[in-house]
Design a protein around this motif. Structure first.
Motif, PDB file in Angstrom:
ATOM      1  N   SER A 287       0.654  -1.798  -0.026  1.00 56.18           N
ATOM      2  CA  SER A 287      -0.092  -0.099  -0.493  1.00 56.18           C
ATOM      3  C   SER A 287       0.552   1.072   0.045  1.00 56.18           C
ATOM      4  CB  SER A 287      -1.037   0.511   1.337  1.00 56.18           C
ATOM      5  OG  SER A 287      -0.107   0.498   2.375  1.00 56.18           O
ATOM      6  N   ALA A 345      -8.717  -3.265   9.324  1.00 58.85           N
ATOM      7  CA  ALA A 345      -9.318  -2.523   8.055  1.00 58.85           C
ATOM      8  C   ALA A 345      -8.991  -0.816   8.743  1.00 58.85           C
ATOM      9  CB  ALA A 345     -10.472  -3.046   7.319  1.00 58.85           C
ATOM     10  N   LEU A 348      -4.350  -0.604  10.705  1.00 62.54           N
ATOM     11  CA  LEU A 348      -3.934  -1.239   9.070  1.00 62.54           C
ATOM     12  C   LEU A 348      -2.557  -1.875   9.984  1.00 62.54           C
ATOM     13  CD1 LEU A 348      -3.462   1.830   7.801  1.00 62.54           C
ATOM     14  CD2 LEU A 348      -4.899   0.378   7.268  1.00 62.54           C
ATOM     15  N   GLU A 359      -8.677  -5.410   5.556  1.00 63.00           N
ATOM     16  CA  GLU A 359      -9.002  -5.203   4.799  1.00 63.00           C
ATOM     17  C   GLU A 359      -7.495  -6.231   4.094  1.00 63.00           C
ATOM     18  OE1 GLU A 359      -7.551  -0.904   2.766  1.00 63.00           O
ATOM     19  OE2 GLU A 359      -5.781  -1.955   4.135  1.00 63.00           O
ATOM     20  N   VAL A 361      -5.352  -6.263   0.632  1.00 63.49           N
ATOM     21  CA  VAL A 361      -4.638  -5.851   0.558  1.00 63.49           C
ATOM     22  C   VAL A 361      -3.570  -7.001  -0.871  1.00 63.49           C
ATOM     23  CG1 VAL A 361      -2.260  -3.918  -0.245  1.00 63.49           C
ATOM     24  CG2 VAL A 361      -3.827  -4.314   2.122  1.00 63.49           C
ATOM     25  N   ARG A 394      -6.871  -2.235  -2.430  1.00 64.03           N
ATOM     26  CA  ARG A 394      -7.291  -2.645  -0.900  1.00 64.03           C
ATOM     27  C   ARG A 394      -8.929  -2.290  -0.626  1.00 64.03           C
ATOM     28  NH1 ARG A 394      -4.556   2.584   1.952  1.00 64.03           N
ATOM     29  NH2 ARG A 394      -5.315   1.729   3.704  1.00 64.03           N
ATOM     30  N   ALA A 396     -11.532  -3.595   1.209  1.00 66.32           N
ATOM     31  CA  ALA A 396     -12.779  -3.291   3.071  1.00 66.32           C
ATOM     32  C   ALA A 396     -13.548  -4.872   2.855  1.00 66.32           C
ATOM     33  CB  ALA A 396     -13.206  -2.247   2.791  1.00 66.32           C
TER      34      ALA A 396
END
Length: 441
Positions: A287, A345, A348, A359, A361, A394, A396
């Protein structure tokens, strides 16, 4: 190293890749690595550093080059390649690599063998100079040193970059920042003159240190041993400062890791949490658009092993490996072989029983649909469907606490279907249906 989390209830342990080691060869063309903006290039193609810091298991630090074993090194490099890595970082201790540098110079004979084996395995090498060095008040001697050593390797195809000094900023309290800056200002031009082919970096101990010094390097390297929840904020601050300074060049996490010393007096860690930590950090790596990362390090070391520089008493340094004392994979390897990564999420960071949403990724090589399903026995229920374009995603994933508990208890599981995804080495690999399993420890 950080303090352990008070709650270690939930750990992600499986994400689509078993502990079976990759056997696919990751060949690297015998072309130099170049820099274009924030990206590495090899022969016009993008290149991502996916690597490991390396010492042999029985001869780390001061013992590596004095007890160099060609057969051990060759086997280790072959295994590193088989695990999917494309880069290794090694260290040249200044006390051991001393001129005159002749063809019969024993440390150079060993280094030459190492580089030859790395080349044969398709691995790039980041070579760290001036390890265990402290004479910063005489930079002209250091300049002459690199001018004597580096020309021998200026065209070696296995070398990716020279790392001038490991965690130079940590020497500032005893030496003074002005002295260190003058040392850099003298040695860097000398190094550039000695080897105009390969890249140059400095391995700073923190993201903050990577912008605290003025260095004419090709890419910035920082080390990270903080919490995953702090990773993105610290990287965003680093990027903002770099932009103010006018730096547009690749950013690499040159060291990261997680010890598994369960009996550590101040900071005990459970083995399964290594996966959760690395999984969240790799989500952060994607990210934040890093150009690469290198895990610290390949092996755990026997608690009885002693050497005079680092391993002198029980410490977390014995338990930082990707492979355990029997050479078996520890949980972090699985995270480093994935193509999709899960994290909390909201924080992080690592997923826990308190997580309210997840989340996912990933980097998609092609557009298409990503489908997440919840599976219980033979019953399959779609949770979420996304239509995506190529590039960073990314995604959710809301999750209720009751469902999270079922997933963690392995009574249910997630499965994801998506287009081809890029792994951490930058290779696109087809993904059909892949399980995402959460496991309680």
């Amino acid at each position: 190293m950080r303090l352990s989390l008070g709650f270690l209830g939930a750990f992600l342990c499986v994400l689509g890749v078993s502990f079976t080691l990759y056997t696919r060869a990751f060949s690297v063309a015998a072309l130099p690595v170049r820099v274009q903006a924030e990206q590495f290039k090899v022969g016009g193609h993008n290149f991502w550093i996916h690597g490991i810091n390396y010492y042999p298991q029985r001869t780390p630090w001061s013992l590596f080059w004095t007890q160099y074993n060609p057969e051990v090194t060759q086997a280790d490099l072959r295994r590193v390649r088989a695990m999917g890595f494309n880069t290794v970082r090694i260290f040249l201790p200044y006390p051991q690599f001393q001129p005159p540098f002749t063809a019969q110079h024993t440390p150079l004979v060993h280094l030459n063998h190492f580089l030859k084996q790395a080349e044969s395995e398709g691995l790039r090498c980041v070579i760290t100079l001036f390890d265990f060095y402290g004479d910063y008040r005489r930079p002209e001697l250091a300049a002459r040193y690199v001018q004597a050593l580096l020309p021998r390797y200026r065209h070696h195809p296995a070398i990716l970059a020279w790392d001038l000094k490991n965690e130079l900023d940590r020497d500032a309290p005893g030496v003074g920042a002005e002295t260190l800056q003058q040392w850099l200002n003298t040695v860097i031009p000398a190094l550039r003159k000695a080897d105009e082919t390969h890249l140059l970096t400095v391995g700073w101990s923190t993201p903050e240190a990577a912008v605290s010094w003025q260095t004419a390097v090709d890419y910035d390297t920082f080390h990270y041993y903080g919490r995953p929840t702090d990773f993105s904020p610290r990287l965003e601050a680093l990027r903002a400062q770099r932009a103010l300074q006018g730096y547009i060049r690749p950013l690499v996490m040159g060291e990261f890791g997680y010890h598994t010393w369960a009996e550590a007096p101040q900071d005990p860690h459970l083995l399964p949490h290594q996966y959760n930590d690395v999984n969240a950090l790799m989500a952060g790596r994607l990210s934040q658009g890093l150009a690469g990362s290198l895990f610290w390090n390949l092996y755990d070391y026997a608690p009885t092993l002693r050497e005079p520089w680092v391993l002198q008493a029980p410490s977390f340094q014995y338990y930082m490996g990707l492979l355990d004392l029997q050479g078996q994979p520890k949980p972090a390897l699985q995270a480093l072989q994935q193509r999709a990564f899960l994290r909390d999420a909201y924080t992080l960071g690592e997923i826990t029983l308190q997580s309210k949403a997840l989340e996912m990724v990933l980097w998609a090589e092609a557009g298409g649909e990503v489908i997440l399903e919840q599976v219980s026995g033979s019953h399959r229920q779609e949770v979420r469907r996304w239509s995506i374009e190529p590039g960073l995603q990314r995604l959710a994933v809301p999750v209720e606490s009751a469902v999270l508990a079922e997933l963690i208890a392995l009574r249910q599981r997630y499965e994801v279907t998506s287009p081809a995804l890029r792994n951490l080495a930058g290779q696109g690999m087809a993904l059909r249906r892949e399980p995402l399993t959460l496991r309680l420890r």
